[in-house]
Design an enzyme around this catalytic site. Structure first.
Site, PDB file in Angstrom:
ATOM      1  N   THR A  28      23.410  -5.956  42.579  1.00 41.73           N
ATOM      2  CA  THR A  28      22.389  -6.846  42.023  1.00 41.73           C
ATOM      3  C   THR A  28      22.759  -7.803  41.015  1.00 41.73           C
ATOM      4  OG1 THR A  28      20.774  -5.622  43.298  1.00 41.73           O
ATOM      5  CG2 THR A  28      19.907  -6.919  41.466  1.00 41.73           C
TER       6      THR A  28
ATOM      7  N   ARG B 169      13.268  -5.579  55.384  1.00 36.88           N
ATOM      8  CA  ARG B 169      12.758  -4.968  54.177  1.00 36.88           C
ATOM      9  C   ARG B 169      13.085  -5.788  52.914  1.00 36.88           C
ATOM     10  NH1 ARG B 169      15.747  -3.693  49.268  1.00 36.88           N
ATOM     11  NH2 ARG B 169      15.142  -1.947  48.473  1.00 36.88           N
ATOM     12  N   VAL B 170      12.294  -5.858  52.148  1.00 39.41           N
ATOM     13  CA  VAL B 170      12.334  -6.625  50.738  1.00 39.41           C
ATOM     14  C   VAL B 170      12.105  -5.629  49.710  1.00 39.41           C
ATOM     15  CG1 VAL B 170      11.042  -8.310  49.567  1.00 39.41           C
ATOM     16  CG2 VAL B 170      11.073  -8.559  51.986  1.00 39.41           C
ATOM     17  N   GLY B 171      13.169  -5.783  48.923  1.00 40.91           N
ATOM     18  CA  GLY B 171      12.963  -4.848  47.646  1.00 40.91           C
ATOM     19  C   GLY B 171      12.119  -5.449  46.509  1.00 40.91           C
ATOM     20  N   ASP B 172      12.612  -4.840  45.439  1.00 46.38           N
ATOM     21  CA  ASP B 172      11.957  -5.303  44.155  1.00 46.38           C
ATOM     22  C   ASP B 172      12.082  -6.425  43.402  1.00 46.38           C
ATOM     23  OD1 ASP B 172      14.600  -3.861  43.576  1.00 46.38           O
ATOM     24  OD2 ASP B 172      13.869  -3.984  41.596  1.00 46.38           O
TER      25      ASP B 172
ATOM     26  N   THR C 112      17.631  -3.716  37.938  1.00 46.59           N
ATOM     27  CA  THR C 112      18.569  -3.231  39.229  1.00 46.59           C
ATOM     28  C   THR C 112      18.349  -1.797  39.314  1.00 46.59           C
ATOM     29  OG1 THR C 112      20.631  -3.001  39.981  1.00 46.59           O
ATOM     30  CG2 THR C 112      20.351  -3.072  37.452  1.00 46.59           C
ATOM     31  N   GLY C 113      18.414  -1.203  40.670  1.00 50.51           N
ATOM     32  CA  GLY C 113      18.183   0.038  41.207  1.00 50.51           C
ATOM     33  C   GLY C 113      17.716  -0.097  42.306  1.00 50.51           C
TER      34      GLY C 113
HETATM   35  N1  ASP Z   1      17.001  -3.357  43.586  1.00 56.07           N
HETATM   36  C1  ASP Z   1      17.793  -3.788  44.508  1.00 56.07           C
HETATM   37  C2  ASP Z   1      16.988  -3.743  45.609  1.00 56.07           C
HETATM   38  O1  ASP Z   1      16.543  -2.606  45.839  1.00 56.07           O
HETATM   39  C3  ASP Z   1      19.039  -3.033  44.759  1.00 56.07           C
HETATM   40  C4  ASP Z   1      19.720  -3.013  43.561  1.00 56.07           C
HETATM   41  O2  ASP Z   1      19.166  -3.206  42.216  1.00 56.07           O
HETATM   42  O3  ASP Z   1      20.966  -2.369  43.338  1.00 56.07           O
HETATM   43  O4  ASP Z   1      16.920  -4.410  46.777  1.00 56.07           O
END
Ligand code: ASP
Length: 331
Positions: free
Chosen positions: A197, A225-228, A248-249
């Site tokens: 990311t 799916r939607v992330g953070d 990121t994570g």
């Molecule tokens: N935070 C991102 C998500 O969960 C992935 C990432 O940052 O590696 O979509």
């Protein structure tokens, strides 16, 4: 003497603290290209150079804008666009694949001066999702648009449109195939299958903060799916009274713990420093529950903090006093 200063800056960088005395008219920019548990041996020296060069290119593009008196919003958008166009990172070109073998991209941008924000999710044909997020912020009455609606809006706004194959990268595809094989044997998502990311945070010479984040999400994520990242306050947040944060994570945890906003709130309501707030979230709160990741953050005085609880986070920063660095591992 010069060497001493370099060593000092390097030590601060390793510790995730970069806080020279700032006066008005100064600027700062930090970027990331994702965090994860990467073995040092798995990154060849040539690959490491490629990462460093791309991070520097993004920093230089953003810094050129800030140096010129430009806005933090322009700087973070410019830096993120460069990282999105690079297949090295899990955003734009080179994004990870969904369970169906497609790319669905999420992005968000926020202005710390006005608290205006824009976000998009599930993008498949807009080349630079971060620019789509900015258009949502500036040219629509909304904060978040998803899927076809977001793309339709992007077309109307004259953004660059690409065939979905533009985002394809062979090594990501192999990672996806490997993920499917592992899933058959272990039945679980590997949280490292999402690394890469990208994000940027900046303070401009006018005292305005901005944050931007863009991602392909997690390998094998479920359709829809939607992330953070596009969730304002979770993966992206900026407030001139405190700080700008890009995360990121493992997104699900960053949403539940509203990580980016929590850092800002700790600074505003508890009066703690950027470093204390960001370290607490990443290396205590999230670490204790086994949530992987990191943040880059800059405060209203230009201090930079980049904590991560993984073995690596692609990252870099520049400040107007000439301090700059890029790195991958905890060193
Ligand atoms: N935070 C991102 C998500 O969960 C992935 C990432 O940052 O590696 O979509």
């Amino acid at each position: 003497m010069k060497r001493m200063k370099k060593l000092f800056v390097f030590a601060l960088f390793v510790a995730g603290i970069c806080s020279p005395a700032f006066s008005q008219g100064t600027y700062a920019l930090a970027i990331h290209g994702g965090a994860g548990n990467v073995a040092r041996e798995s990154v060849t020296p040539e690959r490491e150079i490629e990462y460093h060069e791309k991070l520097r290119e993004a920093l230089n593009a953003g810094e050129a804008i800030l140096k010129d008196g430009g806005s933090s919003l322009d700087a973070v958008e410019a830096a993120v666009r460069i990282l999105e166009d690079s297949p090295l990172f899990n955003a734009g070109r080179g994004a990870v694949f969904t369970a169906e073998g497609t790319n669905e991209l999420d992005a968000a941008i926020m202005c710390g001066a006005t608290l205006d924000a824009g976000a998009v999710a599930g993008i498949t044909t807009l080349r630079n999702p971060i620019s789509a997020a900015r258009k949502v912020m500036e040219n629509s009455p909304h904060v978040m648009l998803i899927g076809k609606g977001a793309e339709q809006f992007g077309y109307e706004q004259g953004l660059d449109v690409v065939d979905p194959s533009w985002f394809f990268d062979q090594s990501r595809w192999e990672q996806y195939r490997e993920h499917l094989r592992r899933q058959q044997t272990r039945g679980a998502l590997d949280v490292n299958d999402k690394m890469g990311t990208v994000g940027a945070v900046a303070l401009d010479m006018h005292g305005n903060l901005a944050a931007a984040t863009s991602t392909g999400g997690m390998t094998g994520k479920r359709y829809g799916r939607v992330g953070d990242v596009p969730v304002i306050g979770a993966g992206t947040y900026a407030h001139n009274a405190s700080c700008a944060v890009s995360a990121t994570g493992h997104g699900e945890y960053f949403i539940r713990y509203v990580v980016a906003h929590e850092i800002s709130a700790m600074m505003m309501y508890k009066g703690v420093s950027l470093q204390v707030a960001s370290e607490e979230l990443i290396n205590q709160t999230l670490k204790e529950i086994g949530a992987n990741g990191g943040v880059i953050a800059v405060d209203k005085d230009g201090n930079v903090s980049m904590p991560f609880n993984t073995t690596a986070m692609f990252r870099g920063f520049v400040q107007s006093d000439g301090t700059h660095a890029v790195g991958i591992f905890a060193e």
